[in-house]
Design a protein around this motif. Sequence first.
Motif, mmCIF file in Angstrom:
data_model
loop_
_atom_site.group_PDB
_atom_site.id
_atom_site.type_symbol
_atom_site.label_atom_id
_atom_site.label_comp_id
_atom_site.label_asym_id
_atom_site.label_seq_id
_atom_site.Cartn_x
_atom_site.Cartn_y
_atom_site.Cartn_z
ATOM 1 N N PRO A 83 0.795 -1.230 0.000
ATOM 2 C CA PRO A 83 0.000 0.000 0.000
ATOM 3 C C PRO A 83 0.829 1.284 0.000
ATOM 4 N N ARG A 84 2.133 1.196 0.320
ATOM 5 C CA ARG A 84 2.982 2.393 0.194
ATOM 6 C C ARG A 84 3.406 2.620 -1.251
ATOM 7 N N ILE A 85 3.556 1.530 -1.987
ATOM 8 C CA ILE A 85 4.046 1.631 -3.366
ATOM 9 C C ILE A 85 2.912 1.914 -4.335
ATOM 10 N N ILE A 86 1.832 1.131 -4.218
ATOM 11 C CA ILE A 86 0.646 1.322 -5.064
ATOM 12 C C ILE A 86 -0.556 1.327 -4.118
ATOM 13 N N PRO A 87 -0.963 2.502 -3.644
ATOM 14 C CA PRO A 87 -1.932 2.603 -2.547
ATOM 15 C C PRO A 87 -3.242 1.859 -2.765
ATOM 16 N N VAL A 116 17.589 -7.139 2.084
ATOM 17 C CA VAL A 116 16.865 -8.296 1.546
ATOM 18 C C VAL A 116 15.385 -7.980 1.671
ATOM 19 N N ALA A 117 14.694 -7.889 0.547
ATOM 20 C CA ALA A 117 13.320 -7.380 0.558
ATOM 21 C C ALA A 117 12.301 -8.476 0.290
ATOM 22 N N THR A 118 11.300 -8.550 1.163
ATOM 23 C CA THR A 118 10.136 -9.401 0.941
ATOM 24 C C THR A 118 9.052 -8.542 0.301
ATOM 25 N N LEU A 119 8.523 -9.000 -0.814
ATOM 26 C CA LEU A 119 7.518 -8.213 -1.522
ATOM 27 C C LEU A 119 6.147 -8.245 -0.845
ATOM 28 N N TYR A 120 5.832 -9.366 -0.197
ATOM 29 C CA TYR A 120 4.513 -9.458 0.428
ATOM 30 C C TYR A 120 4.603 -10.146 1.780
ATOM 31 N N GLU A 144 1.884 -9.056 -9.693
ATOM 32 C CA GLU A 144 2.933 -9.065 -10.718
ATOM 33 C C GLU A 144 3.313 -7.636 -11.113
ATOM 34 N N ALA A 145 2.311 -6.785 -11.307
ATOM 35 C CA ALA A 145 2.585 -5.393 -11.689
ATOM 36 C C ALA A 145 3.303 -4.649 -10.566
ATOM 37 N N TYR A 146 2.879 -4.889 -9.338
ATOM 38 C CA TYR A 146 3.543 -4.292 -8.167
ATOM 39 C C TYR A 146 4.994 -4.758 -8.078
ATOM 40 N N ALA A 147 5.223 -6.062 -8.267
ATOM 41 C CA ALA A 147 6.589 -6.598 -8.217
ATOM 42 C C ALA A 147 7.461 -5.965 -9.293
ATOM 43 N N ARG A 148 6.915 -5.830 -10.498
ATOM 44 C CA ARG A 148 7.683 -5.193 -11.587
ATOM 45 C C ARG A 148 8.081 -3.767 -11.210
ATOM 46 N N THR A 149 7.159 -3.057 -10.570
ATOM 47 C CA THR A 149 7.463 -1.698 -10.130
ATOM 48 C C THR A 149 8.626 -1.699 -9.141
ATOM 49 N N CYS A 150 8.597 -2.632 -8.203
ATOM 50 C CA CYS A 150 9.673 -2.712 -7.205
ATOM 51 C C CYS A 150 11.003 -3.049 -7.859
ATOM 52 N N PHE A 151 11.009 -3.984 -8.790
ATOM 53 C CA PHE A 151 12.258 -4.350 -9.462
ATOM 54 C C PHE A 151 12.817 -3.156 -10.243
ATOM 55 N N THR A 152 11.924 -2.442 -10.915
ATOM 56 C CA THR A 152 12.353 -1.298 -11.728
ATOM 57 C C THR A 152 12.894 -0.165 -10.859
ATOM 58 N N GLU A 153 12.180 0.144 -9.783
ATOM 59 C CA GLU A 153 12.496 1.326 -8.983
ATOM 60 C C GLU A 153 13.549 1.068 -7.902
ATOM 61 N N ARG A 206 8.900 -14.727 -12.696
ATOM 62 C CA ARG A 206 9.040 -14.515 -14.146
ATOM 63 C C ARG A 206 9.326 -13.049 -14.461
ATOM 64 N N ALA A 207 8.647 -12.151 -13.744
ATOM 65 C CA ALA A 207 8.869 -10.718 -13.966
ATOM 66 C C ALA A 207 10.292 -10.319 -13.579
#
Length: 446
Positions: A83-87, A116-120, A144-153, A206-207
Motif C-alpha cells: 500500500p505504500r508503493i501502489i496505494p 533483503v526485501a520481501t515483496l509481500y 505481478e505489476a507491483y513486483a515489476r514496479t519494485c524491481f524497476t524502482e 518470471r517478472a
Amino acid sequence: MSQLDFPRDFVWGTATASFQVEGAAFEDGRGESIWDRFCRIPGKVFAGHNGDVACDQYHRYPEDIRLMKEAGIQAYRFSIAWPRIIPLGTGAVNPKGIAYYRALATALREAGIEPVATLYHWDLPQALQDKGGWENRETAYAFEAYARTCFTELGDLIHQWITLNEPWCSAYLGYGMGAHAPGIQDKHAAVRAVHHLNLAHGLAVRAFRESGKPGTIGITWNIMVHRPATRNEKDRLAAEIAIERDSRMFTGPVCGHGYPRRFLEQAGITIPEQPGDLDIIASPIDFAGLNYYSENVVAWDELTEDHIRFMPTWQEKTDMGWSIVPQGFVRHLRWLSAETGGIPLYVTENGCAQKDVVVIDEHGQKRVHDAGRIAYLRDHFLAMKQALDEGIPLKGYFLWSLLDNFEWAHGYSKRFGIVYIDYSTLQRIPKDSYYYYRDLIAGYGE
C-alpha cells in the motif's frame, strides 16, 4: 574447533515486516491495508491494538540500522508495504513510497548491511480485498505489476528478493480460519487463496527474470513437517496428510511437483487452476527460505474432517505456547532441502517470544536479561550447525526479530525482539540476546 563454527561466507541477518514495525500508517500517501481494517474490528486483535505507530521504523530507521551495524549484522530482511508503493493495489505508483525504500536500502548499504526485501508480508491493499482479495485471480496479476514496479524502482539497490512470506498464513489463517486479516472462514476460499498466492509468486519470479536486474529471488515458507505421535501406521498417515495440507500445497507446485492430489481428493476441494498455471508457478527459484519456530505432533483421528489431531508435547514452551524443539529444526531443513532439490536455503525467521522485563543495572542503565531467548537461540544454532555438517546447503540465517513489534492478532502482547521497544516512548533497549548475537557473529557465541 568451536561447536558453533560456521562458514566464513555464512550470512548473519535479522528480520522484520512492514506492518509490524513501520507505523506511519497514514503518512506520505500510504493506502489502507487489510490489516489496518482488521485491527478496527472489535475482538480481532488483542486489546484493540493496531499498526498505526508500531515501532515507528518509518522515521527511526537510522537508529535501527545503527543498532544492526554495532551488532555486526550483515543483512536485514524487511518487507515492502504494497500500500505504500501502489496505494490502491493497482494503478498509480506513490513516489514517496518508492523514496522511503530507496532511502532505507541506501542507508543499509552505507552501513555495510545487505538489504533483503520481501515483496509481500501480509499487508494487502484493502482496495484489492474489496474486489475479493486473494480469492480473486486478478490479485495475482496486480501483484505481478507491483513486483515489476519494485524491481524497476529499487532493483539497483536491492539484489535479494523474496516474493511471499508464509503463504500458509495468508491463505489458511486469513481465508480459512479467520484468525488473520481479512478474517474469512471458508475452506474453499482458503484454497482459492492458496492457488492465487502461488500464481502470484510464479508471476513475480518470471517478472524478475524479465527485468534483467542483478540478484536472486526466492520464497519463504513456514513449512510444517509434523511428526507422528507413535509408530502406528495410522498416525504416520495422519502426519503425511498434515504435511501435504500444510507444506506441499505450497512447496509442491513451486518445486514442479504439482499439488498433493491425495489431500485434495480427501478434503473434497478443487484448485481453480487454468492451463499454464503450474508452469508459471514452477518458474525456477534461486533459493528457498524457511521460517522455523517449533514442530507439531499429530495423530490419526476418525472424527475430524482431515483425520488429523494435534497432540500435547512435553517440551518447554515459549510465550507463544510453542514447543521448543531444536532437533525439529534439523528435520525441517532436511525435508526442505530434499523437497527443493538441493537449492540454497536460508533460515528467514527463527526466534523466541519471552516475557521480557526491563531492569536498572548497577550503572543506572536499562537492561533486559532474556536468558531463555539466548538458550533457545543457542540450541537452534547448534541444530543449524548439525544440518550444515550433514551437507544441507544452508547459506544464511535471519533472526526474528530485530525489534519487539506488532505480533498480528496478539497485538503488542508478545515480544520476539533482541531489542526491547518501550511502546510508550519508542525507546530501543538492546537485550542480552542482542549482545549474545553480536558475539556469535564475531565468533564468540559459546
